[in-house]
Scaffold this motif. Structure first.
Motif, PDB file in Angstrom:
ATOM      1  N   SER A  17       0.820  -1.206   0.000  1.00  0.00           N
ATOM      2  CA  SER A  17       0.000   0.000   0.000  1.00  0.00           C
ATOM      3  C   SER A  17       0.852   1.253   0.000  1.00  0.00           C
ATOM      4  CB  SER A  17      -0.923   0.010   1.224  1.00  0.00           C
ATOM      5  OG  SER A  17      -0.163   0.163   2.399  1.00  0.00           O
ATOM      6  N   GLY A  18       2.170   1.103   0.278  1.00  0.00           N
ATOM      7  CA  GLY A  18       3.006   2.283   0.352  1.00  0.00           C
ATOM      8  C   GLY A  18       3.924   2.495  -0.819  1.00  0.00           C
ATOM      9  N   SER A  27       3.027  11.098  -2.900  1.00  0.00           N
ATOM     10  CA  SER A  27       3.213  12.384  -2.243  1.00  0.00           C
ATOM     11  C   SER A  27       2.558  13.459  -3.115  1.00  0.00           C
ATOM     12  CB  SER A  27       4.701  12.700  -2.066  1.00  0.00           C
ATOM     13  OG  SER A  27       5.326  12.790  -3.323  1.00  0.00           O
ATOM     14  N   SER A  28       2.128  14.506  -2.477  1.00  0.00           N
ATOM     15  CA  SER A  28       1.449  15.559  -3.229  1.00  0.00           C
ATOM     16  C   SER A  28       1.926  16.914  -2.753  1.00  0.00           C
ATOM     17  CB  SER A  28      -0.066  15.443  -3.041  1.00  0.00           C
ATOM     18  OG  SER A  28      -0.715  16.491  -3.700  1.00  0.00           O
ATOM     19  N   ASP A  80      -3.076   5.028   4.362  1.00  0.00           N
ATOM     20  CA  ASP A  80      -2.094   4.859   3.302  1.00  0.00           C
ATOM     21  C   ASP A  80      -0.713   5.262   3.818  1.00  0.00           C
ATOM     22  OD1 ASP A  80      -1.649   4.465   0.268  1.00  0.00           O
ATOM     23  OD2 ASP A  80      -0.688   6.403   0.680  1.00  0.00           O
ATOM     24  N   GLU A  81       0.316   4.677   3.227  1.00  0.00           N
ATOM     25  CA  GLU A  81       1.699   4.963   3.630  1.00  0.00           C
ATOM     26  C   GLU A  81       2.008   6.452   3.546  1.00  0.00           C
ATOM     27  OE1 GLU A  81       5.741   4.042   4.715  1.00  0.00           O
ATOM     28  OE2 GLU A  81       3.834   2.985   4.921  1.00  0.00           O
ATOM     29  N   SER A  82       1.374   7.146   2.611  1.00  0.00           N
ATOM     30  CA  SER A  82       1.639   8.577   2.442  1.00  0.00           C
ATOM     31  C   SER A  82       1.220   9.398   3.664  1.00  0.00           C
ATOM     32  CB  SER A  82       0.920   9.108   1.196  1.00  0.00           C
ATOM     33  OG  SER A  82      -0.485   8.916   1.301  1.00  0.00           O
ATOM     34  N   HIS A 134      -5.692   8.186  -1.101  1.00  0.00           N
ATOM     35  CA  HIS A 134      -5.331   6.886  -1.674  1.00  0.00           C
ATOM     36  C   HIS A 134      -6.002   5.786  -0.858  1.00  0.00           C
ATOM     37  CE1 HIS A 134      -2.362   8.902  -4.127  1.00  0.00           C
ATOM     38  NE2 HIS A 134      -1.782   9.399  -3.064  1.00  0.00           N
ATOM     39  N   HIS A 135      -7.025   5.122  -1.419  1.00  0.00           N
ATOM     40  CA  HIS A 135      -7.706   4.101  -0.632  1.00  0.00           C
ATOM     41  C   HIS A 135      -7.920   2.789  -1.380  1.00  0.00           C
ATOM     42  CE1 HIS A 135     -11.499   4.798  -2.761  1.00  0.00           C
ATOM     43  NE2 HIS A 135     -11.394   6.095  -2.501  1.00  0.00           N
ATOM     44  N   GLY A 136      -7.232   2.608  -2.513  1.00  0.00           N
ATOM     45  CA  GLY A 136      -7.358   1.352  -3.248  1.00  0.00           C
ATOM     46  C   GLY A 136      -6.338   0.327  -2.800  1.00  0.00           C
TER      47      GLY A 136
END
Length: 202
Positions: A17-18, A27-28, A80-82, A134-136
């Motif tokens: 997941s990461g 990252s955003s 999520d890892e982010s 991010h949730h997929g």
């Protein structure tokens, strides 16, 4: 042994997941959005046109007709890892912000009716600093953030040579090996004579 393999398998899933790197990074650097739902739908689902009911149904993961705190948490991608540096207190406070907007009676649920009413009144999902949400699973996140962006349906195996591709398929291999080990263990018969007497029923 079984417990160790289960933990390993779970660890591989969590690791997956990461996935983040230069091409398809989670990252955003985008500034906070005043219309987070639109940003989420465009970046996470590649959907530009949607209405309030369709957004609600897409994120009503158990089809219960109401969002729980866990569903809001998932939609924002808080696990999520982010978002690993976001504390549990910050996550709880962020979720409360959403419920304060769309759960006027403080029921602990956001119903579709209250959601649609809130949106119609001009209320929007706040940007909680979690990125686009991010949730997929690992397959979905790889497809939506890397494969669709840098490859295409006609991509050959030789072209899937970006670091993201290599890491993605490495994780697949690890997960398959872990699953094979679990399957083998489940097929093994228990030999009573090998169980220490203190654990046997008399």
């Amino acid at each position: 042994m079984v417990n160790r393999l289960i933990c390993f398998f779970a660890g591989v899933l969590a690791l997956g997941s990461g996935l983040a790197s230069a091409h398809g990074s989670h990252s955003s650097d985008q500034p906070p959005s005043d219309d987070w739902a639109t940003r989420h739908m465009m970046e996470e689902h590649h959907i530009e046109g949607f209405d309030a009911p369709s957004f609600f149904l897409l994120h009503d993961y158990d089809s219960s007709g109401a969002w729980t705190t866990d569903e809001v948490r998932k939609t924002y991608g808080m696990d999520d890892e982010s978002n690993k540096d976001m504390s549990e207190t910050q996550k709880t406070d962020a979720i409360r912000q959403v419920f304060k907007l769309f759960d006027p009676d403080n029921t602990g649920f956001i119903t579709q009716e209250n959601w649609v009413k809130g949106i119609a009144a001009g209320t929007k999902l706040p940007d909680l600093g979690c990125g686009p949400g991010h949730h997929g699973d690992i397959e979905y996140e790889y497809e939506i953030h890397h494969f669709e962006k840098y490859h295409g349906d006609d991509a050959t195996e030789e072209e899937l040579n970006h670091p993201e591709d290599i890491e993605h398929f490495r994780l697949h291999d690890e997960m398959e090996r872990a699953q094979m080990r679990l399957d083998q263990l489940e097929q093994m018969q228990i030999v009573v004579g090998n169980i220490p007497s203190k654990f046997r029923r008399n």
